[in-house]
Design an enzyme around this catalytic site. Structure first.
Site, short mmCIF file in Angstrom:
data_model
loop_
_atom_site.label_atom_id
_atom_site.label_comp_id
_atom_site.label_asym_id
_atom_site.label_seq_id
_atom_site.Cartn_x
_atom_site.Cartn_y
_atom_site.Cartn_z
N CYS A 414 -37.97 12.27 -40.22
CA CYS A 414 -36.69 12.96 -40.28
C CYS A 414 -36.99 14.03 -39.20
CB CYS A 414 -36.38 13.44 -41.35
SG CYS A 414 -37.26 14.57 -42.46
N HIS A 458 -36.22 16.94 -46.32
CA HIS A 458 -35.31 16.36 -45.23
C HIS A 458 -35.33 17.43 -44.08
CE1 HIS A 458 -33.31 13.06 -43.37
NE2 HIS A 458 -32.12 13.82 -43.41
N ASP A 474 -26.97 14.49 -38.86
CA ASP A 474 -28.18 13.92 -39.58
C ASP A 474 -28.68 12.74 -38.75
OD1 ASP A 474 -30.40 13.20 -40.94
OD2 ASP A 474 -29.48 13.25 -42.96
#
Length: 675
Positions: A414, A458, A474
């Protein structure tokens, strides 16, 4: 006449063995926290003492122990660079405790070992206060108490010794609970020296480099627990809304992202709108100032402040488990009138870095003009069309990390996707920043608590669009949508290493973890989480709205006095059945005192019988046997658990044997005094 020197009786083998066993239980949990050389020295010392007990060999010279103690203390000072603090202090205690075992000769030494054992049991809580740690500590305390019993009554059977030790500890529980509930609570950790109290913890930091979050995501440690209320009680909101906001990273040096300049305030920079989510967070200590909350909170805990980038910061680093109530509105619009200074910081890039990414961003700007939304969509499509792979094991990146990731390796976690997205937005002239925190969590079906672990760490992006403010984007949701909708394990490609609990064959282990986590949560909330605020709430429910120390002293005194009266009444009741036995025992002592065999005040029944046997000549062995049996009966009546019928039978036998000794009294040596 000169006073005679009082000497403590020597330890018998059974007493030394109990002390040695209790020392093993006390020292074992501390070993992982000691330097390896000290662990080796302590182990060698324990083995040496064990061999001496087994072979009945003499103890080593005191000079050798003194030299070893001085050398060990010097080694501890050199290892920790000082002798003060949690770790060097515990290391010194362990060293002295282990050496004390090698000089145990008398009961007085045994009492010193017992006291050191109790204190070392307390030091275990300096490192952890979990249920397992409490159980290990309780085992050590129980056996140390049993060793204390054996020091006074060494002839008892092991089961009876442990039962008596357990009874003594059970009698202490009411006082322990009273002090736990009413004694003033101290906010903060049990031990908080900054040098050695904050190490060994995992969690988000104030910077992010390629691979940092992917490494963190391999940890199963709990970051925090959440209990939702209202509509989502005993469950959780949709997984796609569970973005737990943490550090916001605005500065980029070409490789690492760091926290930018922020301003804090006790006021909210936005207005509540949309659906509210109420919940309570129990945050594990991480020694950083971040208080995690769902985007976007409209309540600020008393311990925190709101930063200009919408993260909540604690006034002091979180050094102890913290519980705070929150309300969030996921649909809030933020930053529509953002300050120019923050927007300028969200556009900064190091010069000459990642030229290929810059060139693509400039081309998009030329193609779409002032349409920032089109550039955002182009970057999302770029991620979607290219063969990017979501992995916990991304390759290492060089100087131009964004270029290498976007155009060469295309394998990342991520942090790679969010960093690449933000860089492209800034290169195209769109303010953007990286947001780190946690996404998702796992609902424990046992107690309905959402557990957020370090593996849920994250990173995502935020872009600022004119007229719309800050918008969450995202990129991971594009590359691996199952990571956002389900969890990390479901998003990893086939063949990628997964957490143990995510493997199909370990469902039973996952169910056990659910139950253990639920039990640990109760422990954390009501034992470790019993802070000053909870104590005030409890006392208020009992009618003490604002108690001061005088009121607390009165309450503690009254309740403690009532407990003492209750235990005294119980002891007097138990003593009633011992009066005849005690009278018979005293009668034997007075009779033998006429022959120079008076019982000493500190002497127990078995020690007294042993001295009688050692004093009488061999031809008087029958008297010694009678005395030994009387001592055994008295100890059984005094400390054992007998039915009334059996107690009466034993008392009758005791009186009969004392009468037999009275008939044999003329055979005893002449005494020196008469009682």
């Amino acid at each position: 006449m000169p006073k005679s020197k009082i000497t403590s009786p020597s330890l018998v083998a059974k007493q030394s063995l109990w002390l040695f066993g209790s020392a093993l239980l006390v020292l074992a949990p501390l070993m992982p926290h000691l330097p390896q050389w000290l662990v080796a020295l302590t182990t060698l010392t324990l083995l040496w003492r064990g061999i001496l007990l087994w072979r009945h060999l003499p103890l080593p010279s005191r000079w050798l122990l003194v030299f070893t103690g001085i050398a060990g203390a010097a080694g501890i000072g050199l290892h920790f660079h000082n002798l003060f603090g949690r770790d060097p202090g515990v290391a010194l205690l362990v060293l002295l405790f282990s050496l004390k075992l090698l000089e145990m000769r008398t009961r007085r030494d045994g009492f010193a070992v017992v006291l050191l054992g109790f204190f070392l049991s307390l030091t275990q809580f300096f490192y952890a206060q979990s249920i397992v740690n409490a159980a290990l500590t309780m085992a050590g305390v129980t056996f140390t108490t049993a060793a204390l019993v054996v020091l006074n009554h060494w002839r008892q059977a092991p089961a009876r010794t442990l039962r008596l030790a357990g009874l003594m500890l059970l009698q202490a529980i009411p006082f322990m609970l009273l002090l736990f509930v009413l004694f003033p609570r101290v906010q903060g950790p049990l031990w908080g020296l900054p040098i050695d109290a904050y190490g060994g913890l995992t969690g988000l930091s104030d910077s992010m480099t390629p691979g940092s979050i992917s490494q963190l995501s391999q940890s199963e440690a709990i970051a925090f627990r959440v209990k939702f209320a209202g509509k989502y009680e005993n469950k959780a909101p949709p997984q796609t809304t569970l973005y737990w906001r943490g550090p916001v990273l605005s500065q980029f040096d070409g490789r690492s992202w760091r926290i930018g300049r922020v301003f804090v305030s006790s006021r909210l920079p936005y207005q509540a709108s949309g659906e509210a989510i109420d919940y309570v967070v129990t945050l594990e200590p991480h020694f950083k100032p971040w208080l995690f909350a769902l985007e976007f909170p409209v309540s600020i805990p008393a311990e925190g402040l709101m930063a200009s980038d919408y993260e909540i910061l604690a006034k002091t680093p979180v050094r102890a488990r913290l519980r705070y109530e929150m309300r969030s509105y996921p649909g809030i619009v933020t930053g529509a009138d953002e300050s120019p200074a923050i927007l300028r910081e969200a556009l900064q890039l190091p010069p000459l870095s990642n030229p290929r990414a810059r060139a693509l961003a400039v081309r998009w700007r030329a193609d779409f003009g002032v349409d920032d939304g089109a550039i955002v969509r182009s970057m999302i499509e770029f991620y979607r069309r290219q063969s990017f792979v979501y992995t916990l094991s991304p390759p290492l990146l060089g100087e131009h990390s964004v270029d290498e990731f976007l155009f060469d390796t295309r394998r990342g976690f991520c942090e790679h996707y969010s960093a690449g997205f933000v860089f492209m937005m800034r290169a195209a002239g769109i303010p953007a920043r990286v947001v780190t925190g946690y996404q998702g969590g796992e609902v424990n079906p046992v107690d309905g608590t959402l557990v957020v672990r370090q593996s849920d760490a994250h990173a995502w992006a935020e872009v600022w669009l004119k007229g719309r403010g800050w918008m969450r984007v995202d990129p991971t949701a594009v590359i691996a949508p199952t990571r956002i909708e389900l969890n990390l394990a479901q998003a990893l490609p086939a063949g990628e290493a997964r957490p143990l609990m995510a493997l199909p064959g370990f469902v039973w282990l996952l169910q056990m973890r659910y139950r253990w986590d639920a039990l640990a949560n109760v422990w954390n909330q009501w034992v470790l989480g019993y802070n000053p605020q909870r104590q005030r709430d409890l006392l208020a429910s009992l009618g003490m709205r604002s108690p001061d120390w005088q009121q607390m002293t009165v309450v503690l005194t009254v309740i403690s006095g009532a407990l003492l009266l209750g235990f005294t009444a119980w002891a007097l009741y138990q003593r009633q059945r011992l009066v005849p036995a005690q009278a018979a025992w005293n009668r034997l002592s007075r009779m033998l005192a006429r022959h120079g065999l008076a019982r000493k005040p500190w002497e127990g029944p078995f020690d007294y019988a042993g001295r009688i046997a050692a004093t009488l000549p061999p031809e008087k062995a029958a008297l010694a046997i009678e005395a030994a049996r009387i001592a055994e009966i008295y100890a059984d009546l005094r400390y054992g658990e007998n039915t009334p019928a059996l107690a009466a039978e034993l008392l009758q036998e005791m009186k009969m044997r004392i009468s037999r000794i009275r008939r044999l009294e003329p055979l005893l040596p002449a005494g020196v005094s008469r009682v």
